[in-house]
Design a protein around this motif. Structure first.
Motif, PDB file in Angstrom:
ATOM      1  N   GLY A  13       0.872  -1.224   0.095  1.00  0.00           N
ATOM      2  CA  GLY A  13      -0.182   0.100   0.089  1.00  0.00           C
ATOM      3  C   GLY A  13       0.815   1.295   0.028  1.00  0.00           C
ATOM      4  O   GLY A  13       1.851   1.430  -0.385  1.00  0.00           O
ATOM      5  N   ASP A  14       0.282   2.365   0.709  1.00  0.00           N
ATOM      6  CA  ASP A  14       1.166   3.683   0.573  1.00  0.00           C
ATOM      7  C   ASP A  14       2.335   3.639   1.596  1.00  0.00           C
ATOM      8  O   ASP A  14       2.196   3.452   2.672  1.00  0.00           O
ATOM      9  N   MET A  15       3.449   3.694   1.017  1.00  0.00           N
ATOM     10  CA  MET A  15       4.597   3.428   1.717  1.00  0.00           C
ATOM     11  C   MET A  15       5.523   4.593   1.548  1.00  0.00           C
ATOM     12  O   MET A  15       6.884   4.635   1.695  1.00  0.00           O
ATOM     13  N   ALA A  16       4.907   5.705   1.230  1.00  0.00           N
ATOM     14  CA  ALA A  16       5.975   6.861   0.881  1.00  0.00           C
ATOM     15  C   ALA A  16       6.522   7.417   1.883  1.00  0.00           C
ATOM     16  O   ALA A  16       7.740   7.703   1.895  1.00  0.00           O
ATOM     17  N   ASN A  17       6.055   7.215   3.172  1.00  0.00           N
ATOM     18  CA  ASN A  17       6.547   7.900   4.391  1.00  0.00           C
ATOM     19  C   ASN A  17       7.687   6.588   5.126  1.00  0.00           C
ATOM     20  O   ASN A  17       8.019   6.784   6.230  1.00  0.00           O
ATOM     21  N   ALA A  18       7.578   5.403   4.583  1.00  0.00           N
ATOM     22  CA  ALA A  18       8.381   4.176   5.489  1.00  0.00           C
ATOM     23  C   ALA A  18       9.782   4.771   5.495  1.00  0.00           C
ATOM     24  O   ALA A  18      10.337   5.021   4.314  1.00  0.00           O
ATOM     25  N   GLY A  19      10.350   3.898   6.492  1.00  0.00           N
ATOM     26  CA  GLY A  19      11.655   4.549   6.754  1.00  0.00           C
ATOM     27  C   GLY A  19      12.646   3.904   5.564  1.00  0.00           C
ATOM     28  O   GLY A  19      13.548   4.610   5.027  1.00  0.00           O
ATOM     29  N   TRP A  20      12.372   2.605   5.305  1.00  0.00           N
ATOM     30  CA  TRP A  20      13.398   2.006   4.215  1.00  0.00           C
ATOM     31  C   TRP A  20      13.262   2.420   2.930  1.00  0.00           C
ATOM     32  O   TRP A  20      14.091   2.505   2.013  1.00  0.00           O
ATOM     33  N   TRP A 289      25.174  -2.196  -4.830  1.00  0.00           N
ATOM     34  CA  TRP A 289      24.221  -3.082  -4.351  1.00  0.00           C
ATOM     35  C   TRP A 289      24.413  -2.914  -2.856  1.00  0.00           C
ATOM     36  O   TRP A 289      23.336  -2.907  -2.036  1.00  0.00           O
ATOM     37  N   ALA A 290      25.520  -2.896  -2.153  1.00  0.00           N
ATOM     38  CA  ALA A 290      25.727  -2.791  -0.617  1.00  0.00           C
ATOM     39  C   ALA A 290      25.235  -1.494  -0.181  1.00  0.00           C
ATOM     40  O   ALA A 290      24.660  -1.584   0.834  1.00  0.00           O
ATOM     41  N   VAL A 291      25.732  -0.549  -0.748  1.00  0.00           N
ATOM     42  CA  VAL A 291      25.207   0.798  -0.394  1.00  0.00           C
ATOM     43  C   VAL A 291      23.808   0.900  -0.156  1.00  0.00           C
ATOM     44  O   VAL A 291      23.176   1.450   0.628  1.00  0.00           O
ATOM     45  N   VAL A 292      23.155   0.373  -1.401  1.00  0.00           N
ATOM     46  CA  VAL A 292      21.758   0.530  -1.368  1.00  0.00           C
ATOM     47  C   VAL A 292      21.062  -0.327  -0.193  1.00  0.00           C
ATOM     48  O   VAL A 292      20.230   0.160   0.373  1.00  0.00           O
ATOM     49  N   ILE A 293      21.440  -1.476  -0.109  1.00  0.00           N
ATOM     50  CA  ILE A 293      20.877  -2.343   1.024  1.00  0.00           C
ATOM     51  C   ILE A 293      21.157  -1.821   2.454  1.00  0.00           C
ATOM     52  O   ILE A 293      20.178  -1.559   3.135  1.00  0.00           O
ATOM     53  N   VAL A 294      22.238  -1.357   2.620  1.00  0.00           N
ATOM     54  CA  VAL A 294      22.582  -0.587   4.011  1.00  0.00           C
ATOM     55  C   VAL A 294      21.928   0.931   4.044  1.00  0.00           C
ATOM     56  O   VAL A 294      21.376   1.033   5.126  1.00  0.00           O
ATOM     57  N   SER A 295      21.744   1.363   2.945  1.00  0.00           N
ATOM     58  CA  SER A 295      21.149   2.658   3.087  1.00  0.00           C
ATOM     59  C   SER A 295      19.493   2.474   3.611  1.00  0.00           C
ATOM     60  O   SER A 295      18.730   3.023   4.145  1.00  0.00           O
ATOM     61  N   ALA A 296      18.917   1.457   2.857  1.00  0.00           N
ATOM     62  CA  ALA A 296      17.344   1.177   3.080  1.00  0.00           C
ATOM     63  C   ALA A 296      17.505   0.615   4.770  1.00  0.00           C
ATOM     64  O   ALA A 296      16.616   1.080   5.264  1.00  0.00           O
ATOM     65  N   LEU A 297      18.274  -0.117   5.058  1.00  0.00           N
ATOM     66  CA  LEU A 297      18.382  -0.610   6.549  1.00  0.00           C
ATOM     67  C   LEU A 297      18.578   0.743   7.412  1.00  0.00           C
ATOM     68  O   LEU A 297      17.789   0.746   8.523  1.00  0.00           O
ATOM     69  N   ALA A 298      19.370   1.708   7.177  1.00  0.00           N
ATOM     70  CA  ALA A 298      19.639   2.694   7.881  1.00  0.00           C
ATOM     71  C   ALA A 298      18.271   3.542   7.862  1.00  0.00           C
ATOM     72  O   ALA A 298      17.794   3.960   9.112  1.00  0.00           O
ATOM     73  N   GLY A 299      17.797   3.629   6.611  1.00  0.00           N
ATOM     74  CA  GLY A 299      16.386   4.616   6.693  1.00  0.00           C
ATOM     75  C   GLY A 299      15.404   3.900   7.594  1.00  0.00           C
ATOM     76  O   GLY A 299      14.538   4.217   8.168  1.00  0.00           O
ATOM     77  N   TRP A 300      15.353   2.586   7.510  1.00  0.00           N
ATOM     78  CA  TRP A 300      14.294   1.688   8.582  1.00  0.00           C
ATOM     79  C   TRP A 300      14.527   1.958   9.868  1.00  0.00           C
ATOM     80  O   TRP A 300      13.570   2.264  10.613  1.00  0.00           O
ATOM     81  N   VAL A 301      15.773   2.303  10.331  1.00  0.00           N
ATOM     82  CA  VAL A 301      16.111   2.392  11.640  1.00  0.00           C
ATOM     83  C   VAL A 301      16.098   4.010  11.965  1.00  0.00           C
ATOM     84  O   VAL A 301      15.534   4.176  13.124  1.00  0.00           O
ATOM     85  N   ILE A 302      16.440   4.741  11.263  1.00  0.00           N
ATOM     86  CA  ILE A 302      16.570   6.363  11.783  1.00  0.00           C
ATOM     87  C   ILE A 302      15.558   7.060  11.026  1.00  0.00           C
ATOM     88  O   ILE A 302      15.359   8.373  11.471  1.00  0.00           O
ATOM     89  N   LEU A 303      15.046   6.806   9.863  1.00  0.00           N
ATOM     90  CA  LEU A 303      14.103   7.842   9.333  1.00  0.00           C
ATOM     91  C   LEU A 303      12.407   7.668   9.424  1.00  0.00           C
ATOM     92  O   LEU A 303      12.308   6.638   9.783  1.00  0.00           O
TER      93      LEU A 303
END
Length: 303
Positions: A13-20, A289-303
């Protein structure tokens, strides 16, 4: 992989503001900035080509539509032809690249390429067929892009986001995810075809978009091969291509600002994630690919 990711995004669904998702958008900023930097070093090493790049960027930012983008690249080629010195051209002493393609086959490929480029918009408008319209969008993007996979970003953004076919957040999240999979960046089209908000979408939309975006290059390669050696050794062609390459840097720089930066940097923490990802790509030479995965994880934790 991108089709599976697209199904995952749409099912949530609407994931616009999801951290990842915000982390993926921040990663896209870093990836495009890294691409701009690398292309600028190679394609705009002198004042004249840098000027062409900035002029192209200015045109595209002031007139944000696909006609202006194509016009800016054509103008950059003319500027290169008239302004760049022949002594700057390179490649004349390269080993000949010989592939035997009958001229009749080559000419037929070029005719089909031109007929589709001119005819698909007319066919889509006259029939109102959504599948033809989708094929037309991605065929034109594949036909008009020049200078590398990242340059397709502003063309696809203009044709899909600005027309309401795909939401901006969905577009940038997919672009970030596309950096984490192997293969050419044009496979991003499969994701876009899957998440299209109007039919055809899903697997059918992915198949149409993917075939359409790769078809122009296939036709052009076959069409140009018999004439390639003569073209690449011609000084006027080298100057024009130098100008076009400089224009491509400006086009991608414009895309870096909008929509990538303006939509991807939503907070101070998002800027921190993007900056860290950029340093990882440029200074630490980390794989995208590693930078993207880590960025998604970082976003999930802090954004």
């Amino acid at each position: 992989m991108l089709i599976a990711f697209a199904y995952g995004v749409t099912s949530l669904g609407d994931m616009a503001n999801a951290g990842w998702i915000l982390g993926l958008k921040a990663a896209a900023v870093a990836v495009v900035a890294h691409a701009v930097l690398g292309m600028a070093r190679t394609l705009t090493p002198d004042a004249r080509r840098a000027t062409i790049a900035v002029a192209t960027m200015t045109i595209v930012l002031l007139v944000p539509n696909i006609v202006a983008q194509v016009g800016a690249i054509v103008t950059a080629g003319i500027a290169g032809l008239l302004w760049l010195r022949p002594s700057l051209a390179t490649g004349g002493d390269a080993v000949p690249f010989t592939v035997r393609v009958p001229r009749s086959v080559a000419v037929s490929s070029l005719v089909v390429f031109g007929a589709l480029l001119a005819g698909l918009p007319i066919l889509a408008a006259s029939t109102g067929n959504a599948a033809v319209g989708l094929f037309d969008i991605f065929y034109r993007a594949g036909a008009l892009v020049f200078g590398g996979g990242h340059v397709v970003l502003p063309l696809l953004q203009a044709e899909t986001v600005q027309t309401g076919l795909i939401a901006q957040d969905t577009f940038l999240a997919g672009y970030g995810a596309a950096q984490a999979v192997p293969g050419p960046l044009f496979t991003f089209a499969a994701y876009l075809g899957t998440v299209a908000e109007t039919s055809p979408s899903g697997l059918l939309g992915a198949a149409i978009a993917l075939c359409a975006v790769f078809l122009p290059a296939t036709l052009l390669v076959v069409g140009v091969l018999p004439f390639w050696e003569g073209l690449r050794r011609a000084p006027y062609m080298q100057r024009a291509l130098m100008g076009v390459n400089a224009g491509v840097v400006g086009l991608l720089a414009a895309a870096l600002y909008t929509p990538v930066f303006t939509e991807g940097i939503t907070s101070t923490l998002a800027l921190v994630v993007a900056a860290a990802a950029f340093v990882a790509l440029t200074a630490w030479k980390a794989p995208a690919w590693a930078v993207v995965i880590v960025s998604a994880l970082a976003g999930w934790v802090i954004l």
